[in-house]
Motif scaffolding. Structure first.
Motif, short mmCIF file in Angstrom:
data_model
loop_
_atom_site.label_atom_id
_atom_site.label_comp_id
_atom_site.label_asym_id
_atom_site.label_seq_id
_atom_site.Cartn_x
_atom_site.Cartn_y
_atom_site.Cartn_z
N LYS A 43 0.86 -1.14 0.10
CA LYS A 43 0.00 0.22 0.01
C LYS A 43 0.82 1.07 -0.08
O LYS A 43 0.36 2.35 -0.46
CB LYS A 43 -0.91 -0.11 1.35
CG LYS A 43 -2.00 -1.17 1.13
CD LYS A 43 -2.57 -0.88 2.34
CE LYS A 43 -3.92 -2.21 2.34
NZ LYS A 43 -4.66 -2.21 3.82
N LEU A 44 2.25 1.11 0.48
CA LEU A 44 3.09 2.34 0.59
C LEU A 44 3.70 2.69 -0.99
O LEU A 44 3.57 1.79 -1.76
CB LEU A 44 4.15 2.00 1.57
CG LEU A 44 3.58 2.09 2.93
CD1 LEU A 44 5.02 1.58 3.75
CD2 LEU A 44 3.16 3.30 3.40
N ASP A 45 4.13 3.81 -0.99
CA ASP A 45 4.80 4.07 -2.23
C ASP A 45 6.12 3.45 -2.36
O ASP A 45 7.00 3.55 -1.61
CB ASP A 45 5.16 5.82 -2.47
CG ASP A 45 5.64 6.09 -3.46
OD1 ASP A 45 5.35 5.53 -4.55
OD2 ASP A 45 6.36 7.21 -3.63
N PHE A 46 6.33 2.60 -3.68
CA PHE A 46 7.32 1.83 -3.61
C PHE A 46 8.68 2.41 -3.87
O PHE A 46 9.81 2.23 -3.27
CB PHE A 46 7.13 0.86 -4.80
CG PHE A 46 8.31 -0.10 -5.23
CD1 PHE A 46 8.66 -1.04 -4.05
CD2 PHE A 46 9.48 0.04 -6.08
CE1 PHE A 46 9.71 -2.08 -4.38
CE2 PHE A 46 10.43 -0.72 -6.35
CZ PHE A 46 10.66 -1.69 -5.61
N ASP A 47 8.49 3.85 -4.09
CA ASP A 47 9.85 4.76 -4.24
C ASP A 47 10.45 4.93 -3.07
O ASP A 47 11.64 5.12 -2.76
CB ASP A 47 9.40 6.08 -4.92
CG ASP A 47 10.79 6.59 -5.25
OD1 ASP A 47 11.66 6.32 -5.71
OD2 ASP A 47 10.53 7.90 -5.09
N ARG A 48 9.48 5.00 -1.86
CA ARG A 48 10.00 5.60 -0.57
C ARG A 48 10.73 4.13 -0.17
O ARG A 48 11.58 4.14 0.71
CB ARG A 48 8.66 5.81 0.33
CG ARG A 48 8.42 7.19 -0.21
CD ARG A 48 7.26 7.72 0.72
NE ARG A 48 6.80 9.08 0.11
CZ ARG A 48 6.32 9.77 0.89
NH1 ARG A 48 6.06 9.71 2.23
NH2 ARG A 48 5.78 11.14 0.21
N ILE A 49 10.05 3.01 -0.17
CA ILE A 49 10.72 1.75 0.34
C ILE A 49 12.08 1.55 -0.35
O ILE A 49 13.01 1.24 0.14
CB ILE A 49 10.09 0.75 -0.13
CG1 ILE A 49 8.60 0.69 0.68
CG2 ILE A 49 10.57 -0.69 0.10
CD1 ILE A 49 7.40 -0.44 0.37
N VAL A 50 12.26 1.88 -1.78
CA VAL A 50 13.47 1.72 -2.40
C VAL A 50 14.47 2.70 -1.95
O VAL A 50 15.69 2.44 -1.41
CB VAL A 50 13.35 1.99 -4.08
CG1 VAL A 50 14.71 2.20 -4.50
CG2 VAL A 50 12.66 0.89 -4.55
N ASN A 51 13.87 4.08 -1.63
CA ASN A 51 15.03 4.94 -0.81
C ASN A 51 15.43 4.66 0.47
O ASN A 51 16.69 4.49 0.81
CB ASN A 51 14.18 6.37 -0.61
CG ASN A 51 14.10 7.05 -2.33
OD1 ASN A 51 14.92 6.69 -2.92
ND2 ASN A 51 13.22 7.91 -2.33
N CYS A 52 14.62 3.83 1.27
CA CYS A 52 15.00 3.39 2.73
C CYS A 52 15.79 2.33 2.46
O CYS A 52 16.86 2.21 3.36
CB CYS A 52 13.87 3.04 3.45
SG CYS A 52 14.01 2.28 4.98
N TYR A 53 15.53 1.21 1.56
CA TYR A 53 16.56 0.20 1.23
C TYR A 53 17.77 0.63 0.83
O TYR A 53 18.94 0.20 1.45
CB TYR A 53 15.91 -0.70 0.05
CG TYR A 53 16.32 -1.70 -0.09
CD1 TYR A 53 16.14 -3.07 0.67
CD2 TYR A 53 17.32 -1.90 -1.12
CE1 TYR A 53 16.90 -4.18 0.62
CE2 TYR A 53 18.17 -3.09 -1.32
CZ TYR A 53 17.75 -4.48 -0.59
OH TYR A 53 18.34 -5.51 -1.10
N ALA A 54 18.04 1.79 0.06
CA ALA A 54 19.33 2.27 -0.54
C ALA A 54 20.05 2.95 0.75
O ALA A 54 21.16 2.93 0.95
CB ALA A 54 19.08 3.16 -1.39
N LYS A 55 19.39 3.52 1.71
CA LYS A 55 19.67 4.53 2.63
C LYS A 55 20.58 3.65 3.85
O LYS A 55 21.63 3.70 4.18
CB LYS A 55 18.87 5.15 3.32
CG LYS A 55 19.29 6.29 4.68
CD LYS A 55 18.17 6.84 5.07
CE LYS A 55 18.95 7.51 6.32
NZ LYS A 55 17.68 8.26 7.25
N HIS A 56 19.83 2.41 3.89
CA HIS A 56 20.45 1.63 4.94
C HIS A 56 20.97 0.37 4.41
O HIS A 56 21.11 -0.74 5.02
CB HIS A 56 19.11 0.71 5.89
CG HIS A 56 18.49 2.11 6.53
ND1 HIS A 56 18.88 2.71 7.42
CD2 HIS A 56 17.12 2.37 6.42
CE1 HIS A 56 18.07 3.55 7.97
NE2 HIS A 56 17.36 3.29 7.41
#
Length: 79
Positions: A43-56
């Protein structure tokens, strides 16, 4: 890790969910379908999940914590 490297590892939400399920330590009998975290991730925006995945740097524990703590309706800003 930058955003392009993260997109190479998880190009879509289905791949992300499959990786999370493969690395999960839960019993397969207990969770025959997607867990609550993966349902919320869809349900969340996939772009935000990708950004979080890249950040961590691909740490799924921190991405899971981000998904659990993020409300589905978000205000502007943040990642």
């Amino acid at each position: 890790m930058n955003k392009q490297e993260a997109l190479d590892e998880i190009p879509d939400i289905d791949t992300f969910c499959r990786i999370c399920c493969d690395r999960c330590t839960g019993n397969d009998y207990y969770c025959p379908s997607e867990c609550d975290m993966l349902t919320k991730a869809r349900k969340l925006d996939f772009d935000r999940i990708v950004n979080c995945y890249a950040k961590h740097d691909g740490d799924l524990n921190k991405v899971k914590r981000y998904i659990d703590s993020t409300p589905i309706i978000r205000l502007r800003g943040g990642y």
